[in-house]
Structure formats: structure tokens, C-alpha cells
Design a protein around this motif. Structure first.
Motif, short mmCIF file in Angstrom:
data_model
loop_
_atom_site.label_atom_id
_atom_site.label_comp_id
_atom_site.label_asym_id
_atom_site.label_seq_id
_atom_site.Cartn_x
_atom_site.Cartn_y
_atom_site.Cartn_z
N ARG A 75 24.34 62.82 38.75
CA ARG A 75 24.94 62.20 39.94
C ARG A 75 23.97 62.17 41.11
O ARG A 75 24.07 61.30 41.99
CB ARG A 75 26.23 62.93 40.34
N VAL A 118 21.65 58.86 40.57
CA VAL A 118 22.21 57.51 40.56
C VAL A 118 22.15 56.93 41.98
O VAL A 118 22.45 57.62 42.96
CB VAL A 118 23.67 57.54 40.05
N ARG A 170 29.62 58.13 42.99
CA ARG A 170 28.67 58.35 41.91
C ARG A 170 28.93 59.67 41.17
O ARG A 170 28.11 60.13 40.40
CB ARG A 170 27.23 58.30 42.44
N TRP A 182 33.66 58.58 37.98
CA TRP A 182 33.65 57.20 38.42
C TRP A 182 32.84 56.33 37.46
O TRP A 182 31.84 56.77 36.90
CB TRP A 182 33.03 57.08 39.83
N ILE A 183 33.29 55.05 37.34
CA ILE A 183 32.48 54.08 36.61
C ILE A 183 31.16 53.91 37.36
O ILE A 183 31.15 53.83 38.59
CB ILE A 183 33.22 52.72 36.51
N LYS A 184 30.07 53.85 36.63
CA LYS A 184 28.72 53.80 37.18
C LYS A 184 28.32 55.10 37.86
O LYS A 184 27.33 55.14 38.60
CB LYS A 184 28.55 52.62 38.14
#
Length: 207
Positions: free
Chosen positions: A54, A57, A79, A83-85
């Protein structure tokens, strides 16, 4: 000493060969075989896998909404892993999987593998193996003559391009030189096909 029939490429018995106990007649050491095969497979791994945590990202620096009063669950970053992505929890990173095996253990393992082939009657010794020109069909015929038509490992004393090229297109058949002989390949194939010269060289190296 274990004795094995000596065959020609037509599959005919032309004599008998005595194999040395020190290499082909020991009690197979299963734990050592497992250790060496495991290390050999580990050493083949590239170890280049990678994912972002995390913190790596891009984005997510701002809190998506205020802590209280929205009716939604509190969130600190878009992030976060849920969570998506978002980032990956305990993300894999490049690492070295290599295991170092002592020489004595390697030697014991190869002797155990060769001895297990003798015990299981999965070893075939040829007086010689040579082809005038590379010919896959001729090599398939030879393998069928000596009853090694399934998964077979052919071990040569020295490089022979005609034999190697003839084997190249046959599924589940591989050639190796004595100096590249390894435990995983010996155990992987159903039949171990050795030339008489290869046997002599193996005994010279491992006795």
C-alpha cells in the motif's frame, strides 16, 4: 556387483556388463534424494516476482471521507488492501531461492538415483549409440527396439550431435552428457539409457 544385459541398437543381447556396487549397488537414501531434488527445483526459480504494498501504490494520500458522521466504515486511504487498485498485503518481492548442497550429499544422491534405477530394472545399457546422420525416425525405432519408447533419458559419454538432433523432436526423451547428469532428470524419466562408455565414465567419476 549388479549385472545388466548389454544390448545393441537392434535390441539384441550381445553380452553382460557388471556395474560397480559403489555407484549402482548402494541402498538408495530417500531423504537425501528428496533434499537434492527440492534444492534443484528451488535453484531453477527466477525469484523475480513482485507486487506493490500500500505504501508503493500511486495515490491514496488523502483520507477519502471524514472519520465520523457519514454512516460508512472509516477509511484512511483508497490504496489500502481492501480497495480495488489498492496495495497487496505481504506483497511478494524479488528474492533468491538458491539452496547450497554439499558435494558429498550430491554424490550420495546421484548414486542413490542410479541404484534405484537398477533395483527397479529401469536401466538399459547399449554397447554403442551412433547415427550416420540425424534421423528422428531411426532414433524412435532404436528406442522401441530396446523397450524405451516412453519417457527415456539417454546419457552419453561425449557430445554426439547426430544423436542429440535425432532426439530433439521426440516427446518425453532427453539426452544428457555424463558431466551434466543430475538427480532430478534421472528420477523424472521411466527408463535410463546409458552407453557402455557412459557407464565407464560415471564409475570413474563417482567411485
Amino acid at each position: 556387483m549388479p549385472k545388466v544385459d548389454l544390448l545393441n541398437i537392434a535390441g539384441e543381447r550381445v553380452g553382460e556388463i557388471e556395474l560397480k556396487d559403489e555407484v549402482f549397488g548402494i541402498e538408495p537414501n530417500v531423504p537425501v534424494l528428496h533434499q537434492v531434488v527440492k534444492a534443484q527445483l528451488a535453484n531453477k526459480r527466477q525469484g523475480t516476482q513482485s507486487a506493490k504494498t500500500r505504501s508503493e501504490v500511486r495515490g491514496g494520500g488523502r483520507k477519502p471521507w471524514r472519520q465520523k458522521g457519514t454512516g460508512r466504515a472509516r477509511q484512511g486511504s483508497i490504496r489500502a488492501p481492501q480497495w480495488i487498485k489498492g496495495g497487496v498485503v505481504f506483497a511478494p518481492k524479488p528474492r533468491d531461492y538458491r539452496q547450497v548442497i554439499p558435494k558429498k550429499v550430491k554424490r550420495l544422491a546421484i548414486k542413490s538415483a542410479l541404484s534405484s534405477k537398477v533395483l527397479d530394472n529401469e536401466i538399459i545399457v547399449l554397447d554403442q549409440l551412433s547415427l550416420e546422420v540425424p534421423k528422428t525416425r531411426e532414433m524412435v525405432s532404436i528406442l522401441n527396439n530396446i523397450h524405451a519408447g516412453g519417457k527415456a533419458l539417454i546419457v552419453l559419454a561425449e557430445k554426439n550431435e547426430n544423436v542429440e538432433k535425432s532426439v530433439r523432436n521426440i516427446p518425453n526423451v532427453q539426452t544428457l552428457l555424463v558431466n551434466t547428469l543430475n538427480v532430478y532428470d534421472v528420477l523424472k524419466y521411466d527408463k535410463l539409457v546409458l552407453t557402455k562408455d557412459a557407464v565407464a565414465l560415471i564409475e570413474e567419476v563417482y567411485v
